[in-house]
Design a protein around this motif. Structure first.
Motif, mmCIF file in Angstrom:
data_model
loop_
_atom_site.group_PDB
_atom_site.id
_atom_site.type_symbol
_atom_site.label_atom_id
_atom_site.label_comp_id
_atom_site.label_asym_id
_atom_site.label_seq_id
_atom_site.Cartn_x
_atom_site.Cartn_y
_atom_site.Cartn_z
ATOM 1 N N PHE A 2 0.821 -1.208 0.000
ATOM 2 C CA PHE A 2 0.000 0.000 0.000
ATOM 3 C C PHE A 2 0.862 1.268 0.000
ATOM 4 O O PHE A 2 0.586 2.212 0.727
ATOM 5 N N ARG A 3 1.888 1.295 -0.825
ATOM 6 C CA ARG A 3 2.753 2.469 -0.961
ATOM 7 C C ARG A 3 2.637 3.006 -2.383
ATOM 8 O O ARG A 3 2.516 2.241 -3.339
ATOM 9 N N GLU B 168 -9.187 6.002 -3.904
ATOM 10 C CA GLU B 168 -9.323 5.710 -2.473
ATOM 11 C C GLU B 168 -10.787 5.906 -2.091
ATOM 12 O O GLU B 168 -11.474 6.788 -2.632
ATOM 13 N N ASP C 210 1.466 7.935 -1.038
ATOM 14 C CA ASP C 210 1.604 7.417 0.325
ATOM 15 C C ASP C 210 3.038 6.959 0.553
ATOM 16 O O ASP C 210 3.554 6.119 -0.190
ATOM 17 N N ASN D 296 5.320 5.419 3.582
ATOM 18 C CA ASN D 296 5.306 4.849 4.927
ATOM 19 C C ASN D 296 6.738 4.659 5.411
ATOM 20 O O ASN D 296 7.693 5.078 4.752
ATOM 21 N N LEU E 123 2.080 -5.368 5.376
ATOM 22 C CA LEU E 123 2.187 -3.910 5.332
ATOM 23 C C LEU E 123 3.639 -3.436 5.332
ATOM 24 O O LEU E 123 3.917 -2.295 4.965
ATOM 25 N N LYS F 116 1.220 11.294 3.811
ATOM 26 C CA LYS F 116 0.436 11.421 2.590
ATOM 27 C C LYS F 116 0.624 12.826 2.021
ATOM 28 O O LYS F 116 0.353 13.815 2.725
ATOM 29 N N GLN G 268 -4.823 -1.630 11.235
ATOM 30 C CA GLN G 268 -4.251 -0.954 10.078
ATOM 31 C C GLN G 268 -4.544 -1.722 8.786
ATOM 32 O O GLN G 268 -4.877 -1.117 7.761
ATOM 33 N N SER H 231 -8.080 -1.219 7.685
ATOM 34 C CA SER H 231 -8.273 0.115 7.115
ATOM 35 C C SER H 231 -7.752 0.203 5.692
ATOM 36 O O SER H 231 -8.412 0.754 4.794
ATOM 37 N N ARG H 232 -6.563 -0.369 5.441
ATOM 38 C CA ARG H 232 -5.968 -0.269 4.110
ATOM 39 C C ARG H 232 -6.743 -1.115 3.086
ATOM 40 O O ARG H 232 -6.933 -0.710 1.942
ATOM 41 N N SER I 69 -9.912 0.985 2.239
ATOM 42 C CA SER I 69 -9.758 2.263 1.553
ATOM 43 C C SER I 69 -9.109 2.129 0.185
ATOM 44 O O SER I 69 -9.228 3.028 -0.647
ATOM 45 N N HIS I 70 -8.428 0.997 -0.078
ATOM 46 C CA HIS I 70 -7.758 0.799 -1.370
ATOM 47 C C HIS I 70 -8.182 -0.550 -1.964
ATOM 48 O O HIS I 70 -7.407 -1.503 -2.015
#
Length: 339
Positions: A78-79, A87, A100, A102, A117, A176, A310, A313-314, A317-318
């Motif tokens: 998720f980068r 999103e 994004d 991280n 992740l 972000k 986390q 959530s990822r 959202s993606h």
């Protein structure tokens, strides 16, 4: 409609015992009532902020092919870059494009699902100057976040190092860089839909264009206009979890800018290591009596395990990244609904 949140000067935290005690008391009140405030006295160099803003604009001005070379769907971690509309918040498209970044690291195979992740960031070959500036900024706002966590600990009647397991040896650090196109481009006025942040604290740098709003206890939307020289700080779900609702993690959103106007923002989310489990802090009796319990959202269950929270959530959202790399987790129902 209220147009301004409280303003706190963190330099007071380092200005002697009396100033520190006053700052901690003010911080305690804000965390309980708002969860959102402006921060001054942060010490992040203006020159670095100017560099980051300029390079962010340069990145989004690159040809689309250069941006898509680091599209997030290429990264199972998720980068990378997201086009506007890819999103989602509560299943609705967010009209912003972003990159994004991280914590820099290596991919970890096997083990817990949240190990997925971990991994490297994607950096644009067409703009090599971005990497050192973004990582420098990420480090400095991490240091600021640690300073804030020590102040927050004291405001909750804890030892100043009670949150050390969150940031030592390594927190999660999501930066972000975001561009919101005007409503002549966006297909709705949802820059970002209403949500709570999933980490510990968020440190947001705004440009000169307004759009951020926060919802108070009465359900009213408060505007959070940019104030030069400040960051906007807000507490996340993990801090609400740790204090059984004494600290608020407020719902907020971003309204897309008017036609012909762009808005840029630079959001940094400080979180705990993925393997951490968030405890409930033993608050002093005078604070414990003011705990509100956790806000319950059936579309967004909270987990005390940081990695699970986390990852959930990822995945939500993606959805393009989730479908491309994590179909097994979707089949297991980990993503659920909403954000």
């Amino acid at each position: 409609m209220t147009t301004q949140l409280p303003v706190l000067d963190i330099s007071r935290f380092h200005a002697g015992p009396e100033a520190r005690a006053d700052f901690v008391a003010d911080l305690r009140a804000v965390l309980h009532d708002h969860g959102f405030f402006y921060l001054t006295g942060h010490g992040i160099p203006d020159a670095l902020i100017t560099q980051l803003k300029a390079l962010t604009r340069q990145f989004f001005a690159l040809p689309q092919a250069d941006k898509l070379a680091i599209e997030m769907v290429r990264s199972p971690h998720f980068r990378g870059y997201n086009r506007a509309g890819l999103e989602h918040t509560r299943g609705q498209q967010d009209w912003r494009e972003q990159i994004d970044i991280n914590t820099e690291g290596e991919a970890i195979g096997g083990g817990e699902a949240w190990n997925r992740l971990h991994g490297p960031n994607q950096w644009p070959e067409a703009l090599p100057e971005l990497k050192p500036v973004a990582l420098d900024y990420q480090k400095r706002v991490t240091d600021l976040g640690v300073d804030l966590l020590q102040a927050i600990a004291l405001s909750l009647g804890q030892d100043s190092d009670v949150f050390r397991p969150i940031y030592d040896p390594q927190p999660t650090q999501l930066l972000k860089l975001i561009r919101y196109p005007g409503r002549d481009v966006a297909e709705s006025d949802q820059g970002v839909g209403a949500h709570k942040d999933s980490g510990i604290i968020t440190i947001l740098l705004q440009d000169e264009v307004a759009g951020l709003r926060v919802q108070n206890l009465a359900g009213e939307w408060l505007e959070v206009p940019p104030i030069p020289g400040t960051f906007v700080i807000n507490s996340g779900e993990l801090l609400e979890l740790a204090t059984n609702g004494f600290v608020r993690a407020d719902i907020h959103d971003v309204v897309a800018p008017p036609a012909g106007v762009e808005r840029y923002s630079y959001a940094f989310f400080l979180g705990a290591p993925y393997e951490a489990v968030i405890p409930v802090l033993p608050l002093p009796d005078d604070l414990k009596s003011r705990e509100r319990g956790l806000s319950v959202d059936p579309l967004n269950p909270l987990f005390r395990n940081v990695g699970l929270n986390q990852l959930k959530s990822r995945l939500r959202s993606h959805p393009d990244v989730a479908e491309a790399h994590h179909a097994d987790l979707l089949a297991a129902g980990l993503a659920g609904q909403g954000r």
